[in-house]
Design an enzyme around this catalytic site. Sequence first.
Site, PDB file in Angstrom:
ATOM      1  N   ASN A   1      -3.362  -5.681  -1.947  1.00  0.00           N
ATOM      2  CA  ASN A   1      -3.726  -6.570  -0.845  1.00  0.00           C
ATOM      3  C   ASN A   1      -5.165  -7.072  -0.955  1.00  0.00           C
ATOM      4  OD1 ASN A   1      -2.422  -7.879   1.302  1.00  0.00           O
ATOM      5  ND2 ASN A   1      -3.568  -6.659   2.812  1.00  0.00           N
TER       6      ASN A   1
ATOM      7  N   HIS B   1       0.854  -1.188   0.000  1.00  0.00           N
ATOM      8  CA  HIS B   1       0.000   0.000   0.000  1.00  0.00           C
ATOM      9  C   HIS B   1       0.891   1.239   0.000  1.00  0.00           C
ATOM     10  CE1 HIS B   1      -3.618  -2.415   1.673  1.00  0.00           C
ATOM     11  NE2 HIS B   1      -3.639  -2.356   0.360  1.00  0.00           N
ATOM     12  N   ALA B   2       0.801   1.992  -1.069  1.00  0.00           N
ATOM     13  CA  ALA B   2       1.794   3.024  -1.357  1.00  0.00           C
ATOM     14  C   ALA B   2       1.945   4.069  -0.260  1.00  0.00           C
ATOM     15  CB  ALA B   2       1.429   3.702  -2.673  1.00  0.00           C
ATOM     16  N   ARG B   3       0.830   4.490   0.326  1.00  0.00           N
ATOM     17  CA  ARG B   3       0.859   5.646   1.226  1.00  0.00           C
ATOM     18  C   ARG B   3       1.358   5.319   2.619  1.00  0.00           C
ATOM     19  NH1 ARG B   3      -5.728   5.867   1.283  1.00  0.00           N
ATOM     20  NH2 ARG B   3      -6.110   4.125   2.684  1.00  0.00           N
TER      21      ARG B   3
ATOM     22  N   GLU C   1      -0.138  -3.853  11.311  1.00  0.00           N
ATOM     23  CA  GLU C   1      -0.482  -2.441  11.113  1.00  0.00           C
ATOM     24  C   GLU C   1       0.372  -1.652  12.083  1.00  0.00           C
ATOM     25  OE1 GLU C   1      -2.450  -1.157   8.860  1.00  0.00           O
ATOM     26  OE2 GLU C   1      -3.802  -2.770   8.228  1.00  0.00           O
TER      27      GLU C   1
ATOM     28  N   SER D   1       0.394   0.161   7.515  1.00  0.00           N
ATOM     29  CA  SER D   1       0.050   1.114   8.563  1.00  0.00           C
ATOM     30  C   SER D   1      -1.321   1.682   8.213  1.00  0.00           C
ATOM     31  CB  SER D   1       1.100   2.230   8.681  1.00  0.00           C
ATOM     32  OG  SER D   1       0.924   3.216   7.689  1.00  0.00           O
TER      33      SER D   1
ATOM     34  N   TYR E   1     -14.721  -6.404  10.208  1.00  0.00           N
ATOM     35  CA  TYR E   1     -15.257  -6.807   8.916  1.00  0.00           C
ATOM     36  C   TYR E   1     -14.173  -7.501   8.102  1.00  0.00           C
ATOM     37  CZ  TYR E   1     -13.428  -2.096   8.123  1.00  0.00           C
ATOM     38  OH  TYR E   1     -12.643  -0.980   8.129  1.00  0.00           O
TER      39      TYR E   1
ATOM     40  N   ARG F   1      -3.028   4.511  -2.765  1.00  0.00           N
ATOM     41  CA  ARG F   1      -2.889   3.227  -2.064  1.00  0.00           C
ATOM     42  C   ARG F   1      -2.516   2.095  -3.013  1.00  0.00           C
ATOM     43  NH1 ARG F   1      -5.910   0.198   2.195  1.00  0.00           N
ATOM     44  NH2 ARG F   1      -6.891  -1.625   1.300  1.00  0.00           N
TER      45      ARG F   1
HETATM   46 ZN   LIG Z   1      -2.142  -1.359   4.141  1.00  0.00          ZN
END
Ligand SMILES: [Zn+2]
Length: 430
Positions: free
Chosen positions: A255, A181-183, A386, A309, A364, A235
Amino acid sequence: MKRIVLLFLAAAVFAKHEQYAGWSSYYVEPSTPEQLKMLGALVPAFDLDFLAHATIGREGVVLVKPQYQAGFLQTLEKEGITYRVHVADVKGQLDFDDQVIETRKRVAAAKHKYSMPYDNYQTIDVIDRYLEDIANNHSDIVTLVSPNNSFEGHPIKYLKISSSNFEDLSKPVIFIDGGIHAREWISPASVTYAIHKLVEDLTEKDLVENYDWVLLPIVNPDGYKYTFNKSRFWRKTRSTDQDALGRLCPGVDGNRNYDFNWRTVGTSSNPCHDTFGGSRPFSEVETRVVKGILQEHLDRITLYISMHSYGSMILYPWGHDGTVSPYEPDLKTVGNIMSDAIKKKALSYFPAYAVGNSLRVIGYGASGGSDDYAHSIGVPLSYTIELPGLQGGYQGFHLDPQYIAQVCEETWGAIAAGARKSAELFGKRK
Ligand SMILES: [Zn+2]
Ligand SMILES: *[C@@H]1O[C@H](CO)[C@@H](O)[C@H](O)[C@H]1NC(C)=O
Ligand SMILES: *[C@@H]1O[C@H](CO)[C@@H](O)[C@H](O)[C@H]1NC(C)=O
Ligand SMILES: *[C@@H]1O[C@H](CO)[C@@H](O)[C@H](O)[C@H]1NC(C)=O
């Protein structure tokens, strides 16, 4: 002249986040399972972007576009879901973050303790260079592998670290990836820091003598670059070949792209959504590289961790439906050992880690994640971590650079403890 140049630089920084003008983010805290479910349903309705997952009794953070704010807030009030403003002016906050980062660059430029410092977020060029240098300078134990290029042609690089050239088949393999996830900028840093601790600052020799390591800091180079150059909240990958709308709405959520209950829950078939799962499982070269590594070392991988994260959580399968894996007791034991290791080094004002099945912790399901996939093909201990943001302030993906070293250090503690326990439980599986 000097002043003109400075003004120009400042203007360039401020123009950067124009696309986020009018956006706001909110804390939301569901208090019942129904409210939690309702929040999930609001995601497509208002094109919401959860920066931190909400769980029952634990605030999440959600990013809301200008055109949906009134409707979103009305719905929260109608449903009685508690909320408060997180950041009223997202663009202003991003401009401020940039200033912090720029200031630190100037202040710290002179006194770097490490060959790649942890006092700021690093661009992909710096990280690539670091991986090359480490491999060249420590060729006795480190091998650089670049199996394929990303969609936009950037080499995807990882290091293999081994005192026996991966030839001692009795050693467990520990595989850690980041940056799908890029960010989530702290994620690649946590993986390069593991490289630092295994190669440049080896204080725990058993970890190199008794284990083989695969460390892949940036699974998604195109996205990572894009968050530095264009859109801070990007993302996904940057592929454009996954849908007729692919040029308008590029990218796949890496993901959600793995081949396990692919595109069934917590994912989207709409390429314009942040959780678009792609046109087929493993449509993305980036996820195929991870799959390739998992399969190459499958009979020896005792521990796989994908770094994300933020939210301070150690999550394990099955994430798509919350059912219990046969390995649940071990997943839980090692999860707790990792979280205890973090606690020993953590700052008191950082959020405590939650450990558990990812659906049950988050509330969820999400399918097509790398942790579920790895577990489904036989990796006994498979986790999503995370990493922390500071929930109390505005620090999620924007965790102040002053905390990078701290988070990397405490996370390294978790990796080391998890690796040792994984070997004890599952080493010499052959
Ligand atoms: Zn992520
Ligand atoms: C690699 O070695 C070169 C030459 O000694 C040195 O300048 C550089 O800092 C080293 N880099 C790393 C990451 O080890
Ligand atoms: C921005 O994009 C250029 C061209 O693709 C690239 O060379 C550079 O590394 C990028 N900048 C950052 C900070 O990643
Ligand atoms: C890497 O790229 C080559 C050429 O496109 C392809 O044949 C191969 O399957 C790719 N490997 C992975 C792991 O995606």
